[in-house]
Motif scaffolding. Structure first.
Motif, mmCIF file in Angstrom:
data_model
loop_
_atom_site.group_PDB
_atom_site.id
_atom_site.type_symbol
_atom_site.label_atom_id
_atom_site.label_comp_id
_atom_site.label_asym_id
_atom_site.label_seq_id
_atom_site.Cartn_x
_atom_site.Cartn_y
_atom_site.Cartn_z
ATOM 1 N N ALA A 9 -37.005 -6.640 -33.004
ATOM 2 C CA ALA A 9 -35.872 -5.626 -32.760
ATOM 3 C C ALA A 9 -36.285 -4.312 -33.216
ATOM 4 N N TRP A 10 -35.524 -3.271 -32.553
ATOM 5 C CA TRP A 10 -35.904 -2.135 -32.977
ATOM 6 C C TRP A 10 -35.342 -1.723 -34.394
ATOM 7 N N TYR A 11 -34.265 -2.249 -34.537
ATOM 8 C CA TYR A 11 -33.453 -1.806 -35.871
ATOM 9 C C TYR A 11 -33.081 -3.155 -36.500
ATOM 10 N N PRO A 12 -32.899 -3.467 -37.989
ATOM 11 C CA PRO A 12 -32.199 -4.509 -38.452
ATOM 12 C C PRO A 12 -30.564 -4.475 -37.788
ATOM 13 N N VAL A 13 -30.062 -5.765 -38.022
ATOM 14 C CA VAL A 13 -28.824 -5.723 -37.772
ATOM 15 C C VAL A 13 -27.726 -4.915 -38.531
ATOM 16 N N ASN A 14 -26.790 -4.150 -37.996
ATOM 17 C CA ASN A 14 -26.401 -2.846 -38.413
ATOM 18 C C ASN A 14 -25.169 -2.834 -38.390
ATOM 19 N N GLN A 15 -24.368 -2.073 -39.006
ATOM 20 C CA GLN A 15 -22.736 -1.822 -38.800
ATOM 21 C C GLN A 15 -22.509 -1.008 -37.548
ATOM 22 N N GLY A 72 -19.448 -11.328 -46.437
ATOM 23 C CA GLY A 72 -19.632 -9.939 -46.179
ATOM 24 C C GLY A 72 -19.205 -9.953 -44.462
ATOM 25 N N VAL A 73 -19.344 -8.690 -43.926
ATOM 26 C CA VAL A 73 -19.108 -8.494 -42.610
ATOM 27 C C VAL A 73 -20.500 -9.413 -41.771
ATOM 28 N N ILE A 74 -20.105 -9.954 -40.611
ATOM 29 C CA ILE A 74 -21.111 -10.511 -39.664
ATOM 30 C C ILE A 74 -21.117 -10.103 -38.317
ATOM 31 N N SER A 123 -25.971 -11.214 -40.360
ATOM 32 C CA SER A 123 -25.181 -10.162 -41.220
ATOM 33 C C SER A 123 -25.971 -8.882 -41.169
ATOM 34 N N PRO A 124 -25.447 -7.815 -41.732
ATOM 35 C CA PRO A 124 -26.241 -6.581 -41.448
ATOM 36 C C PRO A 124 -27.550 -6.836 -42.476
ATOM 37 N N GLY A 125 -28.772 -6.201 -41.764
ATOM 38 C CA GLY A 125 -29.831 -6.022 -42.821
ATOM 39 C C GLY A 125 -30.809 -7.474 -42.250
#
Length: 322
Positions: A26-32, A62-64, A120-122
């Motif tokens: 992935a280009w970035y971690p899972v993020n909000q 937390g948020v998913i 989840s984010p992160g």
């Protein structure tokens, strides 16, 4: 299959089938931020995707992320580049041998996803890819070719399997148009409409059309009606569902009249409407038996099951009382 197609099929079985390549990162971690963009674009207001307190109230930490975002995190960018640390191997390298043999066209057939845990984010996602199945040469209305299924397996930063996706395509030789214009009494066969995919989630709808019933999917958990059909309720996330039979009556919520470019086998002008059913759900359909000038927002309509081609029944709509 002719001998050339048989030889190509055997070569693909030997050289491409089951070979796993990866990772694609992935280009970035899972993020909000990306979760918010996705929910806005999809019109998904489920609070567990954006409100930590609401997510904790359901027993989550937390948020998913919406499960259907599974493939989003690892997608190539607009320059067709993969994320940092990815392999340079082409997951569809076998397309080269097909194109050399004349199978130059491709069309997506369907996509199936299976989720093993929520993201989840992160979380940092990567996936591997392999060609899972290759059909023998098939003849379709589009042309002759091979159905290929790509299996993508998604892992987190701990190399735990979090999801799988099967993406099926048809790589084919388009039917050739005749060199000479046909005579009036020797017209080429009319192009056929593409058949809808009938799977676990959508089969009930098309079986209903065959039986002259307009069926709407209903969540068994919260009784919410939804269309188009989907495996999970967007309101309560229940995977259990049945269906109700619609009255078939509704009104035109919005519409467009297609003129150009003409796409066989449709006739033009081609009125396409978004119909709001009495039950509250909406569906996209063709209108028939009305002129362009007759159509208006709020026009009462009712379903008219129409055999548009032998063996293919569609729920078209007509002006009610007309």
């Amino acid at each position: 299959m002719n001998e050339q197609a048989k030889a190509l099929y055997q070569r693909m079985q030997t050289e491409a089938l089951g070979n796993e390549v990866g990772p694609y990162t992935a280009w970035y971690p899972v993020n909000q931020a990306m979760i918010d963009h996705w929910c806005e674009a999809m019109g998904d207001s489920n609070p567990v995707y954006r409100d930590a307190a609401a997510a904790r109230a359901t027993g989550r930490a937390g948020v998913i992320a919406p499960p259907t975002m599974l493939q989003v995190w690892n997608m190539r960018n607009y320059a067709n580049q993969v994320g940092p640390g990815s392999t340079s191997a082409d997951p569809f390298a076998m397309f080269g041998m097909l194109e050399e043999a004349g199978y130059v066209a491709v069309v997506a057939v369907n996509c199936e996803q299976e989720y093993h845990r929520e993201l989840s984010p992160g979380d940092e996602i990567h996936h591997t890819s392999q060609i899972e199945t290759i059909s023998e040469e098939k003849s379709t209305a589009l042309g002759v070719g091979f159905f290929l299924t790509q299996l993508a397996r998604f892992f987190d930063q701990h190399d735990e399997l979090v999801g799988e996706m099967r993406f099926r395509v048809f790589k084919y030789k388009p039917h050739q148009r005749p060199d000479a214009a046909p005579k009036a009494d020797d017209a080429p066969p009319r192009p056929k409409r593409m058949r809808a995919v009938r799977n676990w989630d959508t089969g009930f709808f098309w079986e209903g059309a065959d039986a002259g019933e307009l069926r709407i999917q209903r969540c068994k958990g919260c009784q919410t009606l939804r269309h188009p059909p989907s495996p999970m309720c967007p309101d309560c996330q229940s995977l259990e569902w049945d269906y109700v039979r619609s009255s078939g009556r509704g009104t035109v919520y919005s519409y467009v009249v297609m003129h150009y470019p003409p796409i066989p086998p449709f006739e033009y002008p081609n009125p396409i409407a978004l119909v709001e059913l009495e039950e509250g759900t909406r569906l996209i359909t063709q209108l028939k038996g009305v002129t362009e000038d007759e159509i208006e927002i709020g026009m009462p309509v009712e379903v008219a099951f129409t055999e548009v081609e032998p063996g293919m029944v569609l729920p078209l709509f007509v002006k009610r009382g007309g």
